[in-house]
Design a protein around this motif. Structure first.
Motif, mmCIF file in Angstrom:
data_model
loop_
_atom_site.group_PDB
_atom_site.id
_atom_site.type_symbol
_atom_site.label_atom_id
_atom_site.label_comp_id
_atom_site.label_asym_id
_atom_site.label_seq_id
_atom_site.Cartn_x
_atom_site.Cartn_y
_atom_site.Cartn_z
ATOM 1 N N LYS A 194 -48.601 -1.825 -43.228
ATOM 2 C CA LYS A 194 -47.598 -2.151 -42.220
ATOM 3 C C LYS A 194 -46.212 -1.709 -42.664
ATOM 4 N N GLY A 195 -45.448 -1.188 -41.712
ATOM 5 C CA GLY A 195 -44.057 -0.874 -41.949
ATOM 6 C C GLY A 195 -43.827 0.442 -42.664
ATOM 7 N N PHE A 196 -42.690 0.528 -43.371
ATOM 8 C CA PHE A 196 -42.401 1.676 -44.218
ATOM 9 C C PHE A 196 -43.132 1.467 -45.542
ATOM 10 N N VAL A 197 -43.992 2.414 -45.930
ATOM 11 C CA VAL A 197 -44.857 2.179 -47.090
ATOM 12 C C VAL A 197 -44.532 3.096 -48.263
ATOM 13 N N SER A 254 -48.288 0.778 -37.927
ATOM 14 C CA SER A 254 -48.578 -0.294 -36.987
ATOM 15 C C SER A 254 -50.071 -0.318 -36.668
ATOM 16 N N ALA A 255 -50.651 -1.504 -36.596
ATOM 17 C CA ALA A 255 -52.073 -1.638 -36.276
ATOM 18 C C ALA A 255 -52.384 -1.121 -34.878
ATOM 19 N N ALA A 256 -51.398 -1.141 -33.987
ATOM 20 C CA ALA A 256 -51.617 -0.718 -32.606
ATOM 21 C C ALA A 256 -51.913 0.768 -32.487
ATOM 22 N N ASN A 257 -51.634 1.543 -33.534
ATOM 23 C CA ASN A 257 -51.815 2.991 -33.475
ATOM 24 C C ASN A 257 -53.190 3.452 -33.928
ATOM 25 N N SER A 273 -52.252 3.426 -40.859
ATOM 26 C CA SER A 273 -52.950 3.667 -42.120
ATOM 27 C C SER A 273 -53.884 2.501 -42.364
ATOM 28 N N ILE A 274 -55.159 2.805 -42.595
ATOM 29 C CA ILE A 274 -56.137 1.752 -42.878
ATOM 30 C C ILE A 274 -56.755 2.004 -44.248
#
Length: 289
Positions: free
Chosen positions: A59-62, A71-74, A116-117
Motif C-alpha cells: 500500500k502507498g509509496f513503497v 492500491s488494492a482496487a487496482n 502490488s501483491i
C-alpha cells in the motif's frame, strides 16, 4: 474396439499437447513435470480480489521513488486473469509532511495508482520450478515485474530474483532477468543482471507484445536458471552468491511478488495511453517429489 480405444487415446493426447492460444488465458489443468509435483498455484479463475489466502497487498509509496500509489482496487480477477492496472489518478498522501526530505513524505499527492501483491505471510519456497504466464504492457512508463525476495533479513542481504522486469534504458526497452545479493557496501546489491532488448523478441515475432508468455525459473541447491518461453536468459550459481558475512541467501526460502510500477526505470507515463495493463494468467510452483 482396441483400435478405436487407441485412436481416442491418440487424439486425446494430441489435444492435451496442443499449446494454449497465446492471445487468451489458458484454462487447462497445470501440466505435469516429470519428477516433480505441483505444490502451490493460483490460476486467478475467481472473480474479484485475489485470493487472500495466497496474497497480501502493498500500500502507498513503497520503493524506488516510483510515481504510483499502490492500491488494492487496482488488482482484480476476472475472465481467467489477474488484471493489474496503472491509472492516472490523484490520491492524497496521508503521510505527507511539508518540508520532509523523505520521498514518501514529501509528496502531497500521487498522480498515479497501481497494485502490488505478494505471498508474504502466506507462502514461501526453498527451491523449485516456478512458472508465471503473463502478458505485459510495453507502454512508456510501465515497469511490470515477477520477482522473489528472501524471507530472512532485509534487502539486499536476503537476496532477490527477478524472473521478469520490463523497463527502459538509454538504448530502449528491455526485458530483464536478474539475481542480486549483498554487495561490499551496506545497503548496496551485487547484481548478475541480463538486459535483453525487446527487439530480440519482436524481430522474431512482430506481435510479441500482444501475447501471453511464460516466464520460468528453475532453482535448486546448485543454480538459478531464468527462462522466457523456454529460452534461457540468465544463470546464477547458488554457491557463488555470497554476502560479505558469508551468508548464502539462495539457500533460504523466498516469497513471490507480482507488481506494476510506473515511472522511474519505466520512464515517463504521461504521454502513454492509460490505463496501462498487466495480465497474469497463472502462477505455479513445482518441487521435486
Amino acid at each position: 474396439m482396441k483400435k478405436l480405444a487407441l485412436l481416442v487415446l491418440f487424439i486425446s493426447a494430441n489435444i492435451f499437447a496442443q499449446k494454449a492460444d497465446p492471445y487468451k488465458p489458458d484454462f487447462s489443468a497445470p501440466a505435469k513435470i516429470e519428477g516433480m509435483k505441483l505444490v502451490w498455484n493460483d490460476e486467478f479463475n475467481n472473480t474479484g480480489a485475489p485470493d487472500s489466502s495466497n496474497w497480501s497487498f502493498e500500500k502507498g509509496f513503497v520503493r524506488n521513488e516510483e510515481l504510483q500509489w499502490y492500491s488494492a482496487a487496482n488488482a482484480r480477477c476476472g475472465g481467467g486473469v489477474l488484471l493489474i492496472e496503472g491509472k492516472k489518478e490523484r490520491v492524497a498522501n496521508p503521510g505527507f509532511i511539508p518540508g520532509s526530505k523523505n520521498w514518501r513524505e514529501s509528496r502531497q499527492y500521487a498522480g498515479y495508482t497501481s497494485a502490488s501483491i505478494k505471498t508474504a505471510g502466506h507462502k514461501d519456497w526453498l527451491y523449485g520450478t516456478f512458472l508465471v504466464r503473463a502478458r505485459i504492457d510495453t507502454s512508456t512508463g510501465a515497469w511490470p515485474a515477477i520477482w522473489l525476495v528472501g524471507t530472512a533479513g532485509g534487502w539486499p542481504r536476503n537476496g532477490e530474483i527477478d524472473m521478469m522486469e520490463f523497463y527502459r534504458i538509454e538504448t530502449g526497452p528491455v526485458v530483464l532477468a536478474n539475481v542480486a545479493w549483498a554487495g561490499d557496501k551496506p545497503g548496496r546489491a551485487k547484481w548478475n543482471d541480463k538486459k535483453i532488448p525487446l527487439a530480440h523478441f519482436t524481430q522474431k515475432d512482430p506481435d510479441w507484445v500482444n501475447k501471453f508468455h511464460i516466464w520460468k525459473m528453475e532453482w535448486d541447491s546448485l543454480s538459478i536458471k531464468l527462462y522466457l518461453d523456454d529460452e534461457l536468459l540468465n544463470t546464477q550459481s547458488v554457491k557463488d552468491a555470497v554476502n560479505p558475512d558469508g551468508n548464502r541467501p539462495f539457500t533460504k526460502p523466498q516469497l513471490l511478488i507480482l507488481n506494476l510500477a510506473l515511472g522511474q526505470n519505466g520512464g515517463d507515463p504521461s504521454g502513454s495511453r492509460l490505463p496501462i495493463k498487466y495480465e497474469i494468467d497463472y502462477a505455479r510452483v513445482y518441487q521435486k517429489n
